[in-house]
Write an enzyme that holds these catalytic residues in place. Structure first.
Site, PDB file in Angstrom:
ATOM      1  N   SER A 185       3.158  -0.267  -5.579  1.00  0.00           N
ATOM      2  CA  SER A 185       2.409  -0.832  -6.701  1.00  0.00           C
ATOM      3  C   SER A 185       1.041  -1.346  -6.294  1.00  0.00           C
ATOM      4  CB  SER A 185       3.202  -1.987  -7.324  1.00  0.00           C
ATOM      5  OG  SER A 185       3.295  -3.063  -6.397  1.00  0.00           O
ATOM      6  N   LEU A 221       1.814   4.813  -9.094  1.00  0.00           N
ATOM      7  CA  LEU A 221       1.921   5.323 -10.457  1.00  0.00           C
ATOM      8  C   LEU A 221       0.734   4.862 -11.287  1.00  0.00           C
ATOM      9  CD1 LEU A 221       5.714   4.699 -11.134  1.00  0.00           C
ATOM     10  CD2 LEU A 221       4.602   6.645 -10.027  1.00  0.00           C
ATOM     11  N   CYS A 236      10.758  -0.260 -18.009  1.00  0.00           N
ATOM     12  CA  CYS A 236       9.983   0.526 -17.046  1.00  0.00           C
ATOM     13  C   CYS A 236      10.875   1.036 -15.922  1.00  0.00           C
ATOM     14  CB  CYS A 236       8.840  -0.322 -16.482  1.00  0.00           C
ATOM     15  SG  CYS A 236       7.755   0.563 -15.336  1.00  0.00           S
ATOM     16  N   CYS A 294       2.045  -6.235 -17.416  1.00  0.00           N
ATOM     17  CA  CYS A 294       0.902  -5.558 -16.805  1.00  0.00           C
ATOM     18  C   CYS A 294      -0.023  -4.904 -17.826  1.00  0.00           C
ATOM     19  CB  CYS A 294       1.391  -4.522 -15.792  1.00  0.00           C
ATOM     20  SG  CYS A 294       2.247  -3.096 -16.513  1.00  0.00           S
TER      21      CYS A 294
END
Length: 376
Positions: A18, A42, A111, A210
């Protein structure tokens, strides 16, 4: 039956990085254990500037650069994969639709279910990888018969098994959590990152959603759903004030109600019910939030589905405690009764069942039974 938390052979591992310290250390540990590790970041937004900036999110250009630098230090290949369309459809749009329907979703759980251990895992397996590695604090144990179980992290203070309770057998078979089986503080993880030369060692943790750039969830929803004035009423239906959209409230909320008339007993009021049909928010005393039972739908099991009623502990929030329950499947839904009443239970939230440290499974709360009124 003997159990192990470690793979018995080197694997081809795709490490989801991340840009934070946890995922970087997890990737480093996987590589150090002898696995053939490839890092991937990602890209979850077509416009990264619309997501959090600085070190507070997990979806920014800065984060992808931090992840790349960490991969370089670890000495593993690194790629950026664009999953923005899937993320928008499966996480962001689902988040908005749930609030519009008067429910309270958990986007991090969604997610994990739809992106990290579905879209990402499917692509990883298609490319010949054996496992996806993340920086979550949880454990996967392997029994002697080859079956797998998801357990809480060794350090309960950092346990993240709640948001992984949606993983099924197939996903658990390809999941790796290198941080979950060691009792270490976050300061020790940061110290380990520093020893490894990872520049993210001092990077702050991300806590907020996020994809909400400024942290204003109500403003984010208003921009997508529009303002819609409605009434705030008490349990008798007496109008106490107005709001600009029922979607801006959650069950159990106390602050931000903007009610001019104080309660007769002078005590705070809490959101008891959200009705998107008539755009009404009902408020009342804290004890009216007590819930004795609930019905949850769309159960997902981390192993075989339970047969018959059983006694478990349940967790209702990512950072909540455990409470004892009895639960059983009835016509495909999970019927749960609490040993002691609990508060702040909202439709849309996930309930995760545990047998000791083992995650039994999860389901989405559809309705509750209040202790005071005996009705949903």
């Amino acid at each position: 039956m003997t159990e192990t938390t470690q793979p018995t052979r080197p694997l081809r591992v795709l490490a989801a990085m991340s840009g934070g310290v946890d995922s970087a250390v997890a990737a480093a540990r996987a590589a150090e254990a002898g696995h053939d590790v490839t890092g991937v970041h990602l890209a979850l937004s077509a416009n990264p500037q619309s997501f959090r900036t600085g070190a507070r999110g997990c979806c920014t250009i800065e984060d992808s650069r931090d992840a790349r630098r960490a991969a370089d230090v670890i000495g593993i290949p690194f790629y950026v994969w664009d999953l923005a369309d899937r993320f928008r459809e499966d996480v962001v749009e689902d988040f908005v639709a749930e609030y519009e329907a008067g429910r309270t979703p958990n986007p991090c759980l969604r997610c994990n279910e739809k992106i990290k251990f579905a879209a990402l895992l499917d692509k990883a397996l298609a490319l010949g990888f054996d496992a996806v590695c993340t920086g979550h604090y949880a454990q996967v144990t392997v029994n002697s018969d080859g079956s797998r179980e998801l357990h809480r992290a060794s350090d309960m203070a950092k346990d993240q098994s709640y948001v992984l309770g949606v993983l099924d057998d197939r996903q658990l078979a390809h999941a790796m959590f290198p941080l979950g089986d060691t009792v270490t503080t976050k300061d020790e993880i940061r110290a380990e990152a520093e020893r490894r030369g990872l520049a993210v060692a001092k990077k702050p943790d991300s806590h907020d959603i996020c994809f909400i750039a400024d942290g204003d969830t109500q403003g984010f929803l208003a921009a997508r759903l529009g303002k819609a004035e409605g009434d705030i009423v008490d349990e008798s239906g007496t109008r106490l004030g107005t709001h600009e959209g029922a979607y801006g409230f959650t069950i159990g909320q106390r602050k931000g109600l903007r009610i001019g008339t104080p309660a007769a007993d002078g005590k705070p009021r809490y959101v008891l019910d959200i009705s998107p049909v008539n755009n009404t928010v009902t408020v009342g005393p804290a004890d009216a939030l007590d819930v004795n039972a609930l019905t949850a739908i769309k159960p997902r099991w981390c192993g075989a589905a339970p047969t018959g009623p059983g006694t478990y502990t349940a967790q209702l929030r990512a950072h909540g405690g455990e409470t004892e329950v009895t639960a059983q499947l009835v016509d495909g839904s999970l019927e749960v009764t609490f040993t002691e009443p609990v508060r702040g239970v909202a439709p849309g939230q996930a309930i995760v069942l545990y047998d000791g440290t083992r995650v039994v499974g999860s389901a989405t709360i559809a309705s509750t039974v209040r202790a005071a009124a005996g009705v949903a």
